[in-house]
Design a protein around this motif. Structure first.
Motif, PDB file in Angstrom:
ATOM      1  N   HIS A  87      -1.827 -12.915  -3.940  1.00  0.00           N
ATOM      2  CA  HIS A  87      -2.290 -14.340  -4.204  1.00  0.00           C
ATOM      3  C   HIS A  87      -3.161 -14.648  -4.963  1.00  0.00           C
ATOM      4  CE1 HIS A  87      -0.262 -13.869  -0.374  1.00  0.00           C
ATOM      5  NE2 HIS A  87      -0.551 -13.613  -0.014  1.00  0.00           N
ATOM      6  N   CYS A  88      -2.622 -15.199  -6.111  1.00  0.00           N
ATOM      7  CA  CYS A  88      -3.846 -15.705  -6.820  1.00  0.00           C
ATOM      8  C   CYS A  88      -4.641 -17.288  -6.523  1.00  0.00           C
ATOM      9  CB  CYS A  88      -2.596 -15.839  -8.055  1.00  0.00           C
ATOM     10  SG  CYS A  88      -4.286 -16.563  -9.881  1.00  0.00           S
ATOM     11  N   VAL A  89      -5.634 -16.824  -7.282  1.00  0.00           N
ATOM     12  CA  VAL A  89      -6.343 -18.172  -6.832  1.00  0.00           C
ATOM     13  C   VAL A  89      -5.963 -19.778  -7.685  1.00  0.00           C
ATOM     14  CG1 VAL A  89      -7.996 -18.064  -8.721  1.00  0.00           C
ATOM     15  CG2 VAL A  89      -8.615 -19.813  -6.618  1.00  0.00           C
ATOM     16  N   THR A  90      -4.966 -19.632  -8.730  1.00  0.00           N
ATOM     17  CA  THR A  90      -4.490 -19.873  -9.716  1.00  0.00           C
ATOM     18  C   THR A  90      -2.931 -21.169  -8.483  1.00  0.00           C
ATOM     19  OG1 THR A  90      -3.173 -18.717 -10.262  1.00  0.00           O
ATOM     20  CG2 THR A  90      -5.450 -19.209 -11.706  1.00  0.00           C
ATOM     21  N   THR A  91      -2.699 -20.601  -7.484  1.00  0.00           N
ATOM     22  CA  THR A  91      -2.348 -21.091  -6.152  1.00  0.00           C
ATOM     23  C   THR A  91      -0.727 -20.591  -6.650  1.00  0.00           C
ATOM     24  OG1 THR A  91      -1.025 -23.827  -7.788  1.00  0.00           O
ATOM     25  CG2 THR A  91      -2.937 -23.614  -6.594  1.00  0.00           C
ATOM     26  N   TRP A  92       0.007 -19.178  -7.017  1.00  0.00           N
ATOM     27  CA  TRP A  92       0.915 -18.608  -7.231  1.00  0.00           C
ATOM     28  C   TRP A  92       0.539 -17.114  -5.888  1.00  0.00           C
ATOM     29  CZ3 TRP A  92       1.053 -13.479  -8.407  1.00  0.00           C
ATOM     30  CH2 TRP A  92       0.084 -13.405  -9.106  1.00  0.00           C
ATOM     31  N   SER A  93       1.863 -17.089  -5.453  1.00  0.00           N
ATOM     32  CA  SER A  93       1.880 -15.777  -4.216  1.00  0.00           C
ATOM     33  C   SER A  93       3.099 -15.388  -4.566  1.00  0.00           C
ATOM     34  CB  SER A  93       1.935 -16.469  -3.416  1.00  0.00           C
ATOM     35  OG  SER A  93       0.132 -16.544  -2.794  1.00  0.00           O
ATOM     36  N   ARG A  94       3.104 -13.631  -4.640  1.00  0.00           N
ATOM     37  CA  ARG A  94       4.227 -13.094  -5.046  1.00  0.00           C
ATOM     38  C   ARG A  94       4.084 -11.988  -3.614  1.00  0.00           C
ATOM     39  NH1 ARG A  94       6.999  -8.403  -6.881  1.00  0.00           N
ATOM     40  NH2 ARG A  94       8.575  -8.976  -8.105  1.00  0.00           N
ATOM     41  N   PHE A  95       5.821 -11.860  -2.884  1.00  0.00           N
ATOM     42  CA  PHE A  95       5.733 -11.308  -1.684  1.00  0.00           C
ATOM     43  C   PHE A  95       6.229  -9.535  -1.737  1.00  0.00           C
ATOM     44  CE2 PHE A  95       6.416 -14.872   1.484  1.00  0.00           C
ATOM     45  CZ  PHE A  95       4.931 -15.299   1.303  1.00  0.00           C
ATOM     46  N   ASP A  96       5.730  -9.093  -1.046  1.00  0.00           N
ATOM     47  CA  ASP A  96       6.473  -7.130  -1.095  1.00  0.00           C
ATOM     48  C   ASP A  96       6.616  -6.270  -2.699  1.00  0.00           C
ATOM     49  OD1 ASP A  96       7.494  -7.397   1.137  1.00  0.00           O
ATOM     50  OD2 ASP A  96       8.981  -9.045   0.706  1.00  0.00           O
ATOM     51  N   ASN A  97       5.413  -6.596  -2.731  1.00  0.00           N
ATOM     52  CA  ASN A  97       4.992  -5.622  -4.136  1.00  0.00           C
ATOM     53  C   ASN A  97       4.693  -4.466  -3.937  1.00  0.00           C
ATOM     54  OD1 ASN A  97       4.244  -8.252  -6.330  1.00  0.00           O
ATOM     55  ND2 ASN A  97       3.637  -8.399  -4.864  1.00  0.00           N
ATOM     56  N   HIS A  98       5.808  -3.519  -4.613  1.00  0.00           N
ATOM     57  CA  HIS A  98       5.474  -1.916  -4.032  1.00  0.00           C
ATOM     58  C   HIS A  98       4.463  -0.862  -5.106  1.00  0.00           C
ATOM     59  CE1 HIS A  98       9.542  -3.226  -2.361  1.00  0.00           C
ATOM     60  NE2 HIS A  98       9.297  -2.148  -1.927  1.00  0.00           N
ATOM     61  N   TRP A  99       3.743  -0.728  -4.110  1.00  0.00           N
ATOM     62  CA  TRP A  99       2.321   0.326  -5.896  1.00  0.00           C
ATOM     63  C   TRP A  99       2.427   1.165  -5.199  1.00  0.00           C
ATOM     64  CZ3 TRP A  99       0.813  -4.009  -8.261  1.00  0.00           C
ATOM     65  CH2 TRP A  99       0.160  -5.078  -7.611  1.00  0.00           C
ATOM     66  N   GLU A 100       1.982   2.475  -5.899  1.00  0.00           N
ATOM     67  CA  GLU A 100       1.575   3.493  -6.143  1.00  0.00           C
ATOM     68  C   GLU A 100      -0.046   3.462  -6.656  1.00  0.00           C
ATOM     69  OE1 GLU A 100       4.516   6.892  -7.493  1.00  0.00           O
ATOM     70  OE2 GLU A 100       6.053   5.492  -7.044  1.00  0.00           O
ATOM     71  N   GLY A 101      -0.224   4.454  -6.131  1.00  0.00           N
ATOM     72  CA  GLY A 101      -1.640   4.858  -6.506  1.00  0.00           C
ATOM     73  C   GLY A 101      -2.887   6.058  -5.364  1.00  0.00           C
ATOM     74  N   VAL A 102      -3.995   5.741  -5.497  1.00  0.00           N
ATOM     75  CA  VAL A 102      -5.342   6.342  -4.373  1.00  0.00           C
ATOM     76  C   VAL A 102      -5.729   5.824  -4.008  1.00  0.00           C
ATOM     77  CG1 VAL A 102      -7.101   7.741  -4.557  1.00  0.00           C
ATOM     78  CG2 VAL A 102      -5.633   7.882  -6.993  1.00  0.00           C
ATOM     79  N   PRO A 103      -5.287   5.666  -2.628  1.00  0.00           N
ATOM     80  CA  PRO A 103      -5.854   5.177  -1.650  1.00  0.00           C
ATOM     81  C   PRO A 103      -7.286   4.439  -1.926  1.00  0.00           C
ATOM     82  CG  PRO A 103      -5.117   7.255   0.265  1.00  0.00           C
ATOM     83  CD  PRO A 103      -4.956   7.140  -1.824  1.00  0.00           C
ATOM     84  N   VAL A 104      -8.193   4.025  -1.351  1.00  0.00           N
ATOM     85  CA  VAL A 104      -9.421   3.626  -0.807  1.00  0.00           C
ATOM     86  C   VAL A 104     -10.236   4.964  -0.415  1.00  0.00           C
ATOM     87  CG1 VAL A 104     -11.592   2.833  -0.208  1.00  0.00           C
ATOM     88  CG2 VAL A 104      -9.889   1.670  -2.329  1.00  0.00           C
ATOM     89  N   ALA A 105      -9.542   5.217   0.831  1.00  0.00           N
ATOM     90  CA  ALA A 105      -9.931   6.086   1.898  1.00  0.00           C
ATOM     91  C   ALA A 105     -10.596   7.988   1.082  1.00  0.00           C
ATOM     92  CB  ALA A 105      -9.725   6.476   3.278  1.00  0.00           C
ATOM     93  N   ALA A 106      -9.198   8.196   0.325  1.00  0.00           N
ATOM     94  CA  ALA A 106      -9.557   9.080  -0.947  1.00  0.00           C
ATOM     95  C   ALA A 106     -10.564   8.904  -1.495  1.00  0.00           C
ATOM     96  CB  ALA A 106      -8.325   9.269  -1.438  1.00  0.00           C
ATOM     97  N   ILE A 107     -10.608   7.959  -2.039  1.00  0.00           N
ATOM     98  CA  ILE A 107     -12.149   7.764  -3.470  1.00  0.00           C
ATOM     99  C   ILE A 107     -13.611   8.246  -1.914  1.00  0.00           C
ATOM    100  CG2 ILE A 107     -13.664   5.873  -4.198  1.00  0.00           C
ATOM    101  CD1 ILE A 107     -11.195   7.428  -5.538  1.00  0.00           C
ATOM    102  N   VAL A 108     -13.717   7.298  -0.741  1.00  0.00           N
ATOM    103  CA  VAL A 108     -14.725   7.497  -0.335  1.00  0.00           C
ATOM    104  C   VAL A 108     -14.511   8.281   0.096  1.00  0.00           C
ATOM    105  CG1 VAL A 108     -15.716   6.924   2.449  1.00  0.00           C
ATOM    106  CG2 VAL A 108     -14.142   5.260   0.819  1.00  0.00           C
ATOM    107  N   ASP A 109     -14.046   9.462   0.616  1.00  0.00           N
ATOM    108  CA  ASP A 109     -13.875  11.002   1.384  1.00  0.00           C
ATOM    109  C   ASP A 109     -14.200  12.006   0.233  1.00  0.00           C
ATOM    110  OD1 ASP A 109     -12.368  10.698   3.392  1.00  0.00           O
ATOM    111  OD2 ASP A 109     -10.615  11.096   3.063  1.00  0.00           O
ATOM    112  N   LEU A 110     -14.293  11.174  -1.245  1.00  0.00           N
ATOM    113  CA  LEU A 110     -14.653  12.219  -2.334  1.00  0.00           C
ATOM    114  C   LEU A 110     -15.768  11.724  -2.518  1.00  0.00           C
ATOM    115  CD1 LEU A 110     -13.621  14.392  -4.903  1.00  0.00           C
ATOM    116  CD2 LEU A 110     -13.334  11.533  -6.708  1.00  0.00           C
ATOM    117  N   VAL A 111     -16.520  10.863  -3.043  1.00  0.00           N
ATOM    118  CA  VAL A 111     -17.968  10.308  -3.340  1.00  0.00           C
ATOM    119  C   VAL A 111     -18.926  10.239  -1.951  1.00  0.00           C
ATOM    120  CG1 VAL A 111     -16.667   9.165  -5.115  1.00  0.00           C
ATOM    121  CG2 VAL A 111     -17.705   8.029  -3.609  1.00  0.00           C
ATOM    122  N   ARG A 112     -18.366   9.666  -0.988  1.00  0.00           N
ATOM    123  CA  ARG A 112     -19.518  10.134  -0.040  1.00  0.00           C
ATOM    124  C   ARG A 112     -19.856   8.769   0.268  1.00  0.00           C
ATOM    125  NH1 ARG A 112     -19.923  15.875   2.882  1.00  0.00           N
ATOM    126  NH2 ARG A 112     -17.621  16.897   2.348  1.00  0.00           N
TER     127      ARG A 112
END
Length: 224
Positions: free
Chosen positions: A102-127
């Motif tokens: 959702h962009c502040v300029t008033t558009w939204s896009r549904f059902d975006n498919h992403w791949e990447g690193v979950p933030v949980a893995a970052i938290v586990d890494l740096v503590r």
């Protein structure tokens, strides 16, 4: 630098200033505000409209970061600060996810498919330490933004490098950007180069120019 080069820099600065000024006007005018709120169960937040494409919005700078030169610093109030090159990033746990944006300029896009690193893995890494209450982001175009630790560490937050099965393009923040889908998109920093866990809040680029510090679309937290 040649005279033509100086003119080019000057024109670029004028374009950038104009873009920033226009968005500052939006915040003063309350552009897009409907004066309503909604529960998150209402999928489309108040004042938003659906799009099928992915509009490009930036400050007029689209930095090119070759993967060979990629570095991501994660530091601050953490036990194990790191600097990741691309191979080290890709060696971390990788997951797919689906979310809306959702962009502040008033558009939204549904059902975006992403791949990447979950933030949980970052938290586990740096503590992160207990006193780390906020997270600050710096981008290669010198953009900055901020989140609370709670916002950033939600289960649906990722550092993403792939969208709809393809590497995220340069204009959309590739090779790596933040994706925090429960908040307006300016909180999901493009071209991210540094993530700092902080013991206090520090407002970022748009937050100091009239945008809301929290940015919940369902509460219409567009502006401060």
């Amino acid at each position: 630098m040649t005279e033509a080069g100086n003119d080019g820099v000057s024109r670029f600065g004028q374009i950038k200033d104009k873009l920033i000024g226009r968005k500052e006007e939006w915040s003063r005018e309350g552009r897009g505000l409907t004066g309503t709120t909604a529960p998150h169960q209402q999928r489309l937040p108040p004042g938003q409209h659906l799009v099928r494409d992915w509009p490009v919005l930036d400050l007029g700078i689209q930095p090119e970061i070759p993967k060979a030169a990629f570095r991501l610093v994660i530091d601050g109030a953490v036990d194990h600060p790191v600097t990741l090159d691309w191979d080290a990033l890709m060696a971390l746990p990788q997951q797919g996810s689906v979310s809306d944006m959702h962009c502040v300029t008033t558009w939204s896009r549904f059902d975006n498919h992403w791949e990447g690193v979950p933030v949980a893995a970052i938290v586990d890494l740096v503590r992160p330490r207990d006193e780390a209450t906020h997270v600050l982001f710096e981008s290669h175009d010198d953009y900055t933004t901020n989140l609370t630790r709670e916002q950033f560490t939600a289960a649906d937050c990722y550092l993403v490098h792939t969208w709809e099965g393809k590497p995220i393009s340069r204009q959309h923040g590739g090779p790596l950007r933040v994706m925090v889908p429960q908040y307006y998109l300016w909180k999901s920093a493009k071209w991210v180069r540094r993530i700092t866990f902080a013991t206090a809040d520090h407002q970022g680029f748009w937050e100091t120019r009239g945008y809301n510090n929290r940015a919940d679309p369902w509460l219409e937290e567009r502006y401060s």
